[in-house]
Design an enzyme around this catalytic site. Structure first.
Site, short mmCIF file in Angstrom:
data_model
loop_
_atom_site.label_atom_id
_atom_site.label_comp_id
_atom_site.label_asym_id
_atom_site.label_seq_id
_atom_site.Cartn_x
_atom_site.Cartn_y
_atom_site.Cartn_z
N SER A 250 34.42 48.94 17.19
CA SER A 250 35.26 47.70 16.87
C SER A 250 35.51 46.94 18.23
CB SER A 250 36.63 48.07 16.03
OG SER A 250 37.47 48.34 17.25
N LYS A 251 36.18 45.62 18.13
CA LYS A 251 36.34 45.06 19.05
C LYS A 251 37.46 45.67 20.40
CE LYS A 251 35.73 40.19 17.93
NZ LYS A 251 36.15 39.46 16.60
N ARG A 252 38.10 46.65 19.74
CA ARG A 252 38.77 47.08 20.55
C ARG A 252 37.87 48.14 21.82
NH1 ARG A 252 42.45 48.81 16.05
NH2 ARG A 252 40.45 49.57 15.64
#
Ligand code: GLU
Length: 483
Positions: A250-252
């Site tokens: 994910s973006k994280r």
């Protein structure tokens, strides 16, 4: 049957690595079967869709070499088709208007929760009498359109990746909304699960290949194919891309969009090669490097894993390095110039071309990403160099000052090329009576500010051409021999 597959990204963000990998599998499958790969932009969510994301998606696919045969088609331009399909289902009695308010739906869900049940729509407006409907209309309520999903239906398909998949109608959350709230008589904005099916039917898709996060959608969509009287295509759900902790990437996790990978200096041929390996393995499982065309020749879903694919930066970097090291120097130089420009280094891309190519040739073998060249080449573009701790220590060694003095004297009177440079080093080794290693390390420390680095003679020649070798040797001598 001609294979027809598609990639259908939503332009609500930049092209994501997961979407791009799904595009790779669709592309490989289409090319393997001599079929067509279609691009459809799913921009029905007008609030979140942006033209710059569409551009980013088109650019990313093009950069990766994932050429499409038809499209891009835009769902926002096809609303009449969806509206007509909603009316068809209403006319057939397979869909109906539901007048529940948001508050009523919320109350329904809270009651279900309180009873320990999973939240679902309880189909309460499925059988409204004309009088009940008229009463809701009179209250000014705006209806959504819901598609009937029978709880006792069993939905089953043979997935290209996962084999037999079976869903129970009762697990699909009740009759599903296919068009948003709108004034009575109008059809509201149609929703994803519905428009995707209308489009896939209209565009003649034979296989729907997408991420496994769409499995529950597939169960609903199969019911819609049936309701619309269309043949159900084959489905293949590809494994998710996971981070090192085994969770969905994910973006994280930092970089996830193709344009970010591009900025970091990954080559498209390396990235696409790596993405192909995320979930698929070639028949010769020792083969790690291949082009898209080579993969297409042998691609099939029998070699796509069910398990999630862990994203491995080391492997991507290694592959990228392989491709970078094979690039012809002029091509590598063309790719590095924008990085050097962006870093603000002073050079003229035309007049300094030969020098830039030699710099690219010198650094190329050490690169695993193009952006690494920025830090590595700084010392070649700058006037002066900062000495690191090891270089300072080297210049404090006995004999360092003698080496520097002798080198400065030797280059005073002659031009420098590869031959004279090695001649000078031999001479200085002899005249100072020091070990060759000492001479080399001292020269390297003075010129590059470090005791490790690329080929010393080449580095020296590059600096000599910029006129920065002599001042650095003098500055180093001042360090070696404090006044
Ligand atoms: N717009 C959907 C997405 O981006 C497409 C899914 C599908 O392939 O049906 O996830």
């Amino acid at each position: 049957m001609t294979v027809r597959v598609r990639i259908a990204p939503s332009p609500t963000g930049n092209l994501h690595i997961g979407t791009a990998r799904t595009a790779v599998f669709n592309w490989l499958f289409a090319r393997h079967h001599g079929g067509q790969f279609i691009l459809r932009i799913e921009d029905t969510d007008q609030e979140r869709s942006r033209p710059e994301f569409t551009q980013n998606i088109l650019d990313g696919l093009t950069w990766l070499g994932l050429t499409w045969d038809e499209g891009p088609f835009f769902q926002s331009q096809r609303l009449a088709l969806y509206e007509q399909a909603v009316r068809t289902l209403l006319d057939k009695g397979l869909a109906y208007y539901c007048y529940c308010t948001e508050d009523e739906l919320e109350a329904m869900r809270s009651a279900q929760k309180a009873r320990g049940e999973a939240p679902r729509y309880d189909n309460r407006h499925r059988h409204l009498t004309p009088a009940e409907q008229a009463a809701f209309v009179a209250q000014g309520r705006q209806p959504v359109v819901r598609f009937k999903i029978d709880d006792d239906r069993t939905i089953s398909w043979t997935d290209l990746v996962r084999g037999t998949v079976t869903w129970q109608g009762s697990d699909l959350g009740g009759d599903m909304v296919i068009a948003r709230r709108a004034p009575v008589g109008e059809i509201g904005q149609p929703l994803y699960n519905f428009v995707v099916v209308v489009d896939d039917i209209d565009m003649g898709m034979t296989h729907i290949i997408r991420g496994e996060d769409h499995i529950a959608n597939t169960a609903k969509q199969i019911l819609l194919y049936e309701a619309l009287g269309a043949a159900v295509p084959q489905f293949g759900h590809t494994p998710l891309i996971l981070n090192q902790a085994g969770q969905k990437l994910s973006k994280r996790d930092g970089v996830t969009s193709i344009s970010d990978f591009r900025k970091m200096g990954y080559l498209p041929q390396a990235l696409v090669n790596y993405m192909t390996l995320l979930g698929w393995s070639p028949p010769d499982s020792t083969q790690e490097r291949f082009t898209l065309a080579e993969a297409a020749a042998v691609f099939g879903f029998d070699r796509v894993n069910r398990a999630g694919a862990k994203f491995d930066w080391d492997k991507l970097n290694w592959l990228n390095g392989q491709y970078l090291h094979d690039l012809p120097v002029p091509e590598l130089t063309d790719l590095l110039i924008p990085y050097w420009q962006e870093a603000g280094y002073a050079f003229d891309p035309v007049a300094d071309r030969a020098w830039l190519e030699r710099l690219a040739a010198l650094l190329g073998p050490s690169l695993s990403r193009l952006d690494e060249a920025v830090a590595m080449s700084q010392l070649f573009f700058s006037e002066t160099v900062t000495l690191d701790g090891e270089a300072q220590a080297q210049l404090q060694q006995d004999g360092a000052a003698a080496v520097l003095t002798a080198i400065l004297a030797a280059i005073e009177t002659r031009g420098l090329d590869a031959e004279t440079a090695s001649g000078v080093l031999k001479e200085v080794t002899k005249s100072t009576g020091l070990k060759r290693g000492m001479v080399m390390r001292t020269l390297r420390a003075a010129l590059t500010g470090a005791v490790h680095g690329p080929d010393l003679t080449q580095a020296w020649l590059l600096l000599h051409e910029r006129g920065t070798d002599r001042p650095r040797l003098q500055a180093a001598l001042a360090v070696a021999q404090p006044a």
